[in-house]
Motif scaffolding. Structure first.
Motif, mmCIF file in Angstrom:
data_model
loop_
_atom_site.group_PDB
_atom_site.id
_atom_site.type_symbol
_atom_site.label_atom_id
_atom_site.label_comp_id
_atom_site.label_asym_id
_atom_site.label_seq_id
_atom_site.Cartn_x
_atom_site.Cartn_y
_atom_site.Cartn_z
ATOM 1 N N SER A 186 -26.361 -36.119 32.140
ATOM 2 C CA SER A 186 -27.365 -35.862 33.185
ATOM 3 C C SER A 186 -27.635 -37.148 33.973
ATOM 4 O O SER A 186 -27.733 -37.125 35.204
ATOM 5 C CB SER A 186 -28.661 -35.341 32.566
ATOM 6 N N LYS A 187 -27.717 -38.277 33.219
ATOM 7 C CA LYS A 187 -27.924 -39.570 33.885
ATOM 8 C C LYS A 187 -26.758 -39.879 34.828
ATOM 9 O O LYS A 187 -26.945 -40.308 35.960
ATOM 10 C CB LYS A 187 -28.044 -40.685 32.840
ATOM 11 N N ARG A 188 -25.545 -39.647 34.288
ATOM 12 C CA ARG A 188 -24.349 -39.902 35.094
ATOM 13 C C ARG A 188 -24.356 -39.031 36.338
ATOM 14 O O ARG A 188 -23.999 -39.477 37.418
ATOM 15 C CB ARG A 188 -23.095 -39.611 34.267
ATOM 16 N N LYS A 189 -24.763 -37.768 36.125
ATOM 17 C CA LYS A 189 -24.815 -36.842 37.267
ATOM 18 C C LYS A 189 -25.678 -37.417 38.371
ATOM 19 O O LYS A 189 -25.294 -37.433 39.539
ATOM 20 C CB LYS A 189 -25.392 -35.491 36.828
ATOM 21 N N TRP A 190 -26.875 -37.897 37.967
ATOM 22 C CA TRP A 190 -27.797 -38.459 38.964
ATOM 23 C C TRP A 190 -27.188 -39.670 39.644
ATOM 24 O O TRP A 190 -27.323 -39.847 40.851
ATOM 25 C CB TRP A 190 -29.130 -38.815 38.319
ATOM 26 N N ILE A 224 -24.688 -38.508 42.124
ATOM 27 C CA ILE A 224 -25.349 -37.940 43.308
ATOM 28 C C ILE A 224 -25.847 -39.071 44.214
ATOM 29 O O ILE A 224 -25.613 -39.071 45.419
ATOM 30 C CB ILE A 224 -26.500 -36.999 42.886
ATOM 31 N N ALA A 225 -26.508 -40.070 43.570
ATOM 32 C CA ALA A 225 -27.052 -41.202 44.334
ATOM 33 C C ALA A 225 -25.932 -41.963 45.031
ATOM 34 O O ALA A 225 -26.026 -42.290 46.223
ATOM 35 C CB ALA A 225 -27.810 -42.134 43.397
#
Lengths: 245, 186
Positions: A51-55, A58-59
């Protein structure tokens, strides 16, 4: 279907029965349980990490898009600015070329005017010359800046003309009254000077307006010609197709 | 008082086992494993395979322990899991299929007064085909009704009844042969 006697016996005896599993059985179960527990916690951690990686992704993608967008826009601006500069340079070049051409063309006119109409006023001469200039410019068929250039040249020529006219009047006045001629020449010079000053002022604003207007006109013309060309090509294509059919 | 104390002890052990307390889990295992291996052995002839099935069933017990609501018997709850695991093993691994014949005859069996040893009982059950064995175990030993068995095995109620009838008939003949053997030896 009542249970038979032997079935009751079976049930009682089987329910009382106990079979001890092997010693390894618990070890196996223990290992399985520990594996299951290990898997559970990393899964949670992994999900958090993902989930952290996803964010992060995205950023990063947003930042990337912004960068690309700004670069693209800046490049667009540059490309738009370059043609403007080119146009200006072209205009200057054209002006120079036209001025040279017009200077050459004007000189014979002047000579003609000087020889044929020695006594005539300067204003009509000027008008004629302006007309001639315009004609010559039109004949050259240069673009928007022609008139602008020509008008500038006219101003220059006006100065030349005044001097030429002055010399011409002096030459002709040999046979006439010198004082009258000088007087008249002075008057004309004063009048011309005043007129020049006025004309120059008026011409500056007019020139700009003219240039702007002609630029717009030329753009419109270009667009119209392009549209016409496209229309014609489409028309031809359609007609060809119809013929083929 | 002793029963209440035992119940409190059991709930405490279950609570600890839910929290992955390995000692509590081992206590539950050691308390019920021998009984549960016996249950698995009813369905599966091979003791090693029966143990494997028991272990996987215990895994299910511990992973689903939080779902046990302390309402019914804890042993009964574990036993149901064991039975279901055995059925699924037989159905998946051995691919047991039930013949959908709903014709069954209720036969009156002669009362058998002979007392069988546990090994003899297991021998008689082992001799049954897997389909008959499952229905017989579920009905006669576990005490399920035909509609429950039908749901568990995914068959018709009639099929369950016919399977039981066939199992009983087969057992009867086997018992008779055993009787004869016993009489012969005596």
């Amino acid at each position: 279907m009542e249970p038979n006697n032997f079935e009751k016996d079976f049930r009682d005896k089987l329910n009382q029965r106990k079979i001890e599993p092997s010693n390894k059985a618990w070890d196996r179960l223990d290992a399985m349980l520990s594996i299951a527990e290990e898997n559970k916690t990393p899964v949670r951690l992994r999900s958090l990490q993902t989930s952290k990686r996803k964010w992060l992704y995205i950023a990063a993608s947003i930042v990337g898009f912004l960068l690309v967008g700004t670069i693209f826009l800046s490049q667009k601006k540059d490309t738009i600015e370059i043609p403007k500069e080119n146009v200006v340079l072209e205009e200057i070049l054209k002006k120079d070329s036209i001025s040279k051409q017009s200077l050459y063309t004007i000189e014979p006119d002047k000579a003609e005017i000087v020889t044929s109409e020695k006594k005539s006023n300067q204003k009509p001469n000027q008008e004629q010359i302006i007309d001639l200039h315009k004609k010559s410019n039109i004949s050259i068929k240069k673009e928007q800046n022609q008139i602008a250039g020509s008008s500038i040249i006219i101003k220059k020529n006006q100065e030349n003309q005044t001097s030429n006219n002055q010399t011409s009047t002096v030459e002709t006045s040999k046979n006439e009254n010198a004082d009258q001629l000088i007087h008249s020449a002075e008057k004309t010079v004063v009048a011309e000077n005043s007129a020049k000053a006025k004309k120059i002022k008026v011409n500056a604003s007019d020139l700009l307006n003219q240039v702007d207007g002609e630029l717009e006109l030329s753009f419109r013309e270009k667009v119209i010609t392009k549209v016409n060309k496209n229309y014609q090509t489409v028309k031809v294509a359609v007609s060809n197709r119809n013929q083929q059919e | 008082m002793k029963i209440i104390h035992l119940h409190q002890e059991e709930t405490e052990i279950i609570r600890l086992a839910v929290e992955h307390n390995r000692q509590a889990q081992q206590q539950i295992y050691s308390r019920f494993s021998s009984k549960m291996l016996s249950v698995c052995r009813q369905y599966i002839k091979d003791i090693q395979l029966a143990e494997d099935v028991m272990i996987t069933a215990f895994m299910k017990v511990f992973t689903n322990l939080s779902k046990f609501e302390n309402k019914g018997s804890f042993e009964g709850w574990i036993r149901r899991i064991m039975v279901n695991e055995c059925i699924s093993y037989l159905r998946v691994q051995k691919k047991v299929k039930f013949t959908e014949d709903e014709i069954y005859v209720e036969e009156s069996f002669n009362s058998i007064d002979i007392q069988f040893s546990i090994d003899q009982i297991q021998f008689l059950i082992d001799a049954l085909p897997d389909g008959y064995k499952m229905v017989f175990n579920l009905y006669a030993i576990e005490g399920y009704k035909h509609n429950e068995i039908a749901k568990m095995l995914g068959i018709n109620e009639g099929t369950s009844k016919s399977q039981l009838s066939h199992a009983r008939k087969m057992l009867q003949t086997q018992i008779n042969t055993l009787k004869k053997q016993d009489n012969g030896t005596e």
